[in-house]
Design an enzyme around this catalytic site. Sequence first.
Site, PDB file in Angstrom:
ATOM      1  N   GLN A 172       0.837  -1.201   0.000  1.00 10.98           N
ATOM      2  CA  GLN A 172       0.000   0.000   0.000  1.00 10.98           C
ATOM      3  C   GLN A 172       0.873   1.251   0.000  1.00 10.98           C
ATOM      4  O   GLN A 172       1.853   1.351   0.731  1.00 10.98           O
ATOM      5  CB  GLN A 172      -0.973   0.010   1.171  1.00 10.98           C
ATOM      6  CG  GLN A 172      -0.395  -0.123   2.548  1.00 10.98           C
ATOM      7  CD  GLN A 172      -1.471  -0.105   3.614  1.00 10.98           C
ATOM      8  OE1 GLN A 172      -2.631   0.203   3.358  1.00 10.98           O
ATOM      9  NE2 GLN A 172      -1.108  -0.437   4.830  1.00 10.98           N
ATOM     10  N   HIS A 194      -2.918  -0.042  -3.655  1.00 10.06           N
ATOM     11  CA  HIS A 194      -3.883   0.480  -2.687  1.00 10.06           C
ATOM     12  C   HIS A 194      -4.296   1.904  -3.049  1.00 10.06           C
ATOM     13  O   HIS A 194      -5.445   2.184  -3.327  1.00 10.06           O
ATOM     14  CB  HIS A 194      -3.343   0.433  -1.250  1.00 10.06           C
ATOM     15  CG  HIS A 194      -4.342   0.846  -0.207  1.00 10.06           C
ATOM     16  ND1 HIS A 194      -4.510   2.150   0.163  1.00 10.06           N
ATOM     17  CD2 HIS A 194      -5.215   0.125   0.531  1.00 10.06           C
ATOM     18  CE1 HIS A 194      -5.450   2.241   1.088  1.00 10.06           C
ATOM     19  NE2 HIS A 194      -5.895   1.020   1.328  1.00 10.06           N
ATOM     20  N   ASP A 236      -8.093   0.829  -3.389  1.00 10.95           N
ATOM     21  CA  ASP A 236      -9.126   1.084  -2.383  1.00 10.95           C
ATOM     22  C   ASP A 236      -9.697   2.473  -2.615  1.00 10.95           C
ATOM     23  O   ASP A 236      -8.981   3.471  -2.534  1.00 10.95           O
ATOM     24  CB  ASP A 236      -8.525   0.982  -0.977  1.00 10.95           C
ATOM     25  CG  ASP A 236      -9.576   0.953   0.121  1.00 10.95           C
ATOM     26  OD1 ASP A 236     -10.759   1.259  -0.173  1.00 10.95           O
ATOM     27  OD2 ASP A 236      -9.221   0.632   1.272  1.00 10.95           O
ATOM     28  N   GLU A 273     -11.532  -2.070  -4.143  1.00  8.28           N
ATOM     29  CA  GLU A 273     -11.959  -2.283  -2.766  1.00  8.28           C
ATOM     30  C   GLU A 273     -12.904  -1.166  -2.318  1.00  8.28           C
ATOM     31  O   GLU A 273     -12.652   0.006  -2.569  1.00  8.28           O
ATOM     32  CB  GLU A 273     -10.742  -2.321  -1.844  1.00  8.28           C
ATOM     33  CG  GLU A 273     -11.073  -2.554  -0.376  1.00  8.28           C
ATOM     34  CD  GLU A 273      -9.829  -2.695   0.487  1.00  8.28           C
ATOM     35  OE1 GLU A 273      -9.970  -2.564   1.709  1.00  8.28           O
ATOM     36  OE2 GLU A 273      -8.727  -2.925  -0.067  1.00  8.28           O
ATOM     37  N   ASP A 307     -14.837  -4.362   2.152  1.00  8.12           N
ATOM     38  CA  ASP A 307     -14.096  -3.751   3.255  1.00  8.12           C
ATOM     39  C   ASP A 307     -15.086  -3.120   4.220  1.00  8.12           C
ATOM     40  O   ASP A 307     -15.325  -3.641   5.302  1.00  8.12           O
ATOM     41  CB  ASP A 307     -13.098  -2.726   2.727  1.00  8.12           C
ATOM     42  CG  ASP A 307     -12.290  -2.065   3.847  1.00  8.12           C
ATOM     43  OD1 ASP A 307     -12.378  -2.532   4.994  1.00  8.12           O
ATOM     44  OD2 ASP A 307     -11.569  -1.100   3.572  1.00  8.12           O
ATOM     45  N   GLN A 329     -11.952  -8.749   2.505  1.00  8.13           N
ATOM     46  CA  GLN A 329     -10.818  -8.434   3.359  1.00  8.13           C
ATOM     47  C   GLN A 329     -11.078  -8.925   4.778  1.00  8.13           C
ATOM     48  O   GLN A 329     -12.092  -8.569   5.387  1.00  8.13           O
ATOM     49  CB  GLN A 329     -10.514  -6.935   3.428  1.00  8.13           C
ATOM     50  CG  GLN A 329      -9.325  -6.693   4.350  1.00  8.13           C
ATOM     51  CD  GLN A 329      -8.837  -5.272   4.467  1.00  8.13           C
ATOM     52  OE1 GLN A 329      -7.869  -5.027   5.179  1.00  8.13           O
ATOM     53  NE2 GLN A 329      -9.471  -4.340   3.786  1.00  8.13           N
ATOM     54  N   LYS A 331     -10.026  -8.152   7.990  1.00  8.77           N
ATOM     55  CA  LYS A 331      -9.326  -7.005   8.572  1.00  8.77           C
ATOM     56  C   LYS A 331      -8.910  -7.383   9.984  1.00  8.77           C
ATOM     57  O   LYS A 331      -9.632  -7.182  10.960  1.00  8.77           O
ATOM     58  CB  LYS A 331     -10.222  -5.773   8.560  1.00  8.77           C
ATOM     59  CG  LYS A 331      -9.448  -4.480   8.588  1.00  8.77           C
ATOM     60  CD  LYS A 331     -10.125  -3.418   7.739  1.00  8.77           C
ATOM     61  CE  LYS A 331      -9.201  -2.258   7.478  1.00  8.77           C
ATOM     62  NZ  LYS A 331      -9.763  -1.292   6.531  1.00  8.77           N
TER      63      LYS A 331
END
Length: 427
Positions: A172, A194, A236, A273, A307, A329, A331
């Site tokens: 990322q 990312h 994302d 994402e 997410d 994801q 997390k």
Amino acid sequence: MEITGIHATPGYSGFFFDDQRAIKRGAQQDGFTYEGEPVTDGFDEIRQAGETIIVDVELADGTVVRGDCAAVQYSGAGGRDPLFQAAEYAPVIEGPVADELEGRDATDFLDNAEALENMQVNGDRLHTAIRYGVSQALLAAAAEAENTTRTDVMADALGTEPATEPVPVFGQSGDDRYNNTEKMFVKGVPVLPHALINSVEKIGENGEVLLEYVEWLVERSQELGPEGYEPRFHIDVYGMIGEIFAAPYDREEVVDYFADLEAAAAPYPIQIEGPMDAGNRADQIDAMVELREGLKDAGVGVDIVADEWCNTFEDVQAFVDAEAADLVQVKTPDLGGIHRSGQAVRYCEGTETRAYLGGTCNETETSARACAHVALATDAAQVLAKPGMGFDEGYMIVENEMRRTIARREREQLTPDTDTDEVTADD
């Protein structure tokens, strides 16, 4: 071997806590910080220093192993637990948590982790960050007591066969989405970048800024990447596609934009994402199912990653059961105990949904190494490079931990009778 002590020390994590709601409402950056007032409970500033609790677990032979409590950058958002403040929670670890775990057999990792997961203090479950950090230490304690790797302890607990090659690492970039991404290309990072597309300014009022960025990704990857490099682009957007287009998400305008993203990324695959933030889990699932069906009907091959509102183990189950995402994801800090992350990855087995073992830039090197073992134990589809937003450090930590562990397991399989007393915290 018995657990004889548990200690908690407040410290710093690898990034910062950000008030996502305030940022989405238009808070302007002032250098590295943000101007304006926070809107999420617990925040004193829109951006404030990330915190951790360093958890030391003592064993009967005097060995001390470690786990780190951590919470995501956007704490308090998307249904997550509130802002994690170390000074508030350290006494909980040295009090009720220590009372529960001291005297237990360190080799009983799953039983110990489940006891922690089910604990309540004053009628409330422990903050996810506490469960996350203490369970890392319990995993390390079991590996130390059994003279093996954390990968093997986790695999035994989950009933899995560990990966024999490193799991693809997802790098990322943070806001430095050009320089950091070029670093990733040079190192041949398999999944990237990312890009932190969390405002209209970064995506463009009609999505044009993101399209230009994806075209740049293709061009620079071919210029800088190693021979034979075939990256997978993962971006994302923090719900910003939903902000600029709005529902319904299966309509022509939205599907055409995803088709444009696919074309811009060609010949490489691309996954997006958090395309929208519908405000709650049920509506988020419905919106993502609607989008995926629209893309499928149009033959658009952009993968969608869950997410927002996919935080707990139960959330992962709901998204997978509804076929609301191509990737979900996991997390890690939001699931609590680290074994729950492994169980969530396993829940994706046999489905059309792949498991991305994620987490947050706001973790520590200790939690990142622990997650590398979960990734290997479950052979996840990809694992996040963390902590921090500088890329290099997080990539080094996660990639090297996997390589070191695989090499150790190979040596021990070749020489099973060899004394392996050289166990370190890195294993």
